[in-house]
Design an enzyme around this catalytic site. Sequence first.
Site, PDB file in Angstrom:
ATOM      1  N   HIS A  46       0.803  -1.223   0.000  1.00 12.54           N
ATOM      2  CA  HIS A  46       0.000   0.000   0.000  1.00 12.54           C
ATOM      3  C   HIS A  46       0.835   1.272   0.000  1.00 12.54           C
ATOM      4  O   HIS A  46       0.348   2.325  -0.396  1.00 12.54           O
ATOM      5  CB  HIS A  46      -0.959   0.018   1.191  1.00 12.54           C
ATOM      6  CG  HIS A  46      -2.121  -0.901   1.002  1.00 12.54           C
ATOM      7  ND1 HIS A  46      -2.050  -2.244   1.262  1.00 12.54           N
ATOM      8  CD2 HIS A  46      -3.376  -0.673   0.540  1.00 12.54           C
ATOM      9  CE1 HIS A  46      -3.209  -2.798   0.980  1.00 12.54           C
ATOM     10  NE2 HIS A  46      -4.030  -1.878   0.532  1.00 12.54           N
ATOM     11  N   GLY A  47       2.027   1.190   0.494  1.00 10.15           N
ATOM     12  CA  GLY A  47       2.834   2.401   0.485  1.00 10.15           C
ATOM     13  C   GLY A  47       4.152   2.197   1.191  1.00 10.15           C
ATOM     14  O   GLY A  47       4.279   1.340   2.072  1.00 10.15           O
TER      15      GLY A  47
END
Lengths: 343, 459
Positions: B305-306
């Site tokens: 996700h990041g």
Amino acid sequence: MKRISAIDFAIFLGKAFFFLLPLAFITATYFVVDPFKVLGSYEDFYNTSPPHVVLNRGYVSTELYLRHYKKYQYDSFIFGSSRSLAYQTKDWQPYIGKASPFHWDSSGESLFGILGALKLIDRTGGDIKNALLIIDPLLLKQDSEDERRIAVHHPQVSGWPWLKFQWKFFRGYFERGFCIRYWDLKLFKTERPYMYEMVFSQNYFFSDPVTNDYSSAKNEEAIEANPKKYYSNRKRFGRVAHTGGGGENEAVLKDKQVEMLHDIRSIFLKKKTQYKIVISPLFDQKKINRKDLKILQNVFGERTIHDFSGSNELTRNIRNYRDSGHYRPHVARHIMKSVYEKD
Amino acid sequence: MVGRYHKLQNRWILAASCFFYAWWDWRFLLLLFATIGIDYLIARAIALSESPGRRKTLLSLSVVSNLVVLAFFKYFNFFSDSFRAFLEFFGVSVQSASLAILLPIGISFYTFQAISYVVDVYRNKLKPAENFLDYAAYITYFPQLVAGPIERGAHLLPQILKPRIIRVDHLYTGTHLIFWGLFQKVFVADNLARLVDPVFLHPSNHDGVTVLIALYAFAIQIYCDFSGYSDIARGIGKCMGFDIMLNFNLPYFSTCAREFWQRWHISLSTWLRDYLYIPLGGSHGCRLLTFRNVIITMLLGGLWHGAQWTFVLWGAYHAILLIADHLVGAATRSVPPLQNKLASRTWFALKVIIFFHLICAGWLLFRATSLSNAAELAQALLLRFHPFSSHQWHSIFLPWVFYTGIFAVTQCYQFLKKDLMAIYRLPRFIRWTYYYGLLFAMLFWGGLSGPTQFIYFQF
């Protein structure tokens, strides 16, 4: 189930069209009523029936100038943000002699906007015999176009494409229920609290269609009628501290702004302009940053900069303000007197 | 007519998808096509090869090349900064090696899509595409290119290769999905963002109740933002004769972590299951090995996700929830279900509410901009929670209810009817009234206030 036929597709499109009809109708009303008065040019932007929407002052200033500059041969200008509204051309006239003054204000004004206005005057071949620049740290800080609907400049000033400018206002018609608030007031003529934020029906101002002087007579009347009540309003005065000795503002002038200051000066030199620059006396009583002041003095010369910022007799008295962001016309008269009688 | 020209349609879809991607930054189209080219060739080479060793080498080459590109663009600075911080912790001072890299939009999505394709070819589950342009159309198919769903080759590729049939109901259901997706994004998510952002930006200025409502609001915001995008993608797909996979299935009605991941971002969770969790051994080993596999999968899922420690923590938190779920499930397996209907429903509602709060706790980590920001938020929740003495939260509560109302009622109706298209099947008059409600809500209180990016574009 069978593959789609041309008739099925036509029926689908017909339904979509029917479904979107109300949308088309609402869109059409925007072009009919022109609530922000940006679709056309008006002889008098404020002489209309309610609801009175807060107009984009930069657009009004530019449009009035473009409409009348040939007729009235404007040659003297007051520039600034809404803080300059306290300055009236009729009060300024005695100090500039035989001149045709025009008040060119713009909400949330910036150096970018003032420079754009000066360039426009230059493009239209106008004279600038006198100029009075009303500035403050907020005005100096902004180094590019402020894209808020109330503050975005006329395309002739900002260089924006016309459609981009118009789109901003068209979008605004649908934003946060503006359209509902507007039509509620227009149709039922009853003011409701939820309208005030956008459809300004209560504090109705107007500006002179020739000089663009802005009148805040209603505020002045309210102050005169009941000062105690007026100054106890926390919404007007509670947002900014008025404690005295507010210190110094942060330095805001960077290379980009300094370049714009030089460009402004170049136009003044080209037009042989007699100019004065007033640093506004603000409610927070903070002094303009010393570095910024020095830069202003270096660019324009010490004699043209008149600093009224900081804690002083003007800023200490709360009755000199109509709200925490704006001072009153008598303060502007006092400043003009002080500035011009010095010379 | 549709069938006759389907090859031409595929080329047109590819051209449109490239134009769509290049609109953001044309240079990254080259990167995208480099990935496509490598995977196309490797997949074909795998299919032609009969040597297991060579097939494995080719597969590794593809996976590594995809992951290297992803790691460089997405994680280089993260690993570099983390390494520097690690060394500084031991008193070793090093210069920052951070690079000013622009993250190519959709890279996490198309990389995973490409990996799944090559792996499926390797596993003989899928025949490789013969035509490069068909394969390119599959990877770049514009509705799902930048934020998913992460389509599998076995599902989408045959739809590209065979002539598509667009039926009348495709147009109507597709339009319904597009409209509902737009509403979720423009009215719900974008408006909630305005409530949530200031609270998460300065948590110390807010009391615990306000932070809690902001957390609820973020839970709805991120769902509507992402699910809205997925619905729009599915709707566009339907109108073009494609069936794009379902990505969200009422996740906030889940009663446990396992169920949540069967309903939330389904294309990612099934990807992680099939290409990471099961290859690691899945749940076939002892309990400890299963837990290890869950932890690895969720940590990497979080990192997907990041490039931030908060996402890793979020993944770890969900791993804990899944493990707890496993343990509780094992412990209560012998407990008979409640016989009384009312008691059973009440117990179900209670489980949904409790689990929703557990999910919200995870969103706190997910939304926090840093670990210190997460700590500040937690501090506000735990130490400044005074619902009866504070009135600060009033300003956020009513707007939250206003912006969430229609969405919440719709979701409840869909859940009760056990049908995601339940609204579409309502009588015409009610349905049109509902659609007009959505249209006017979007028109007057949403969307046109300026373009707001989808949250998942950054992943």
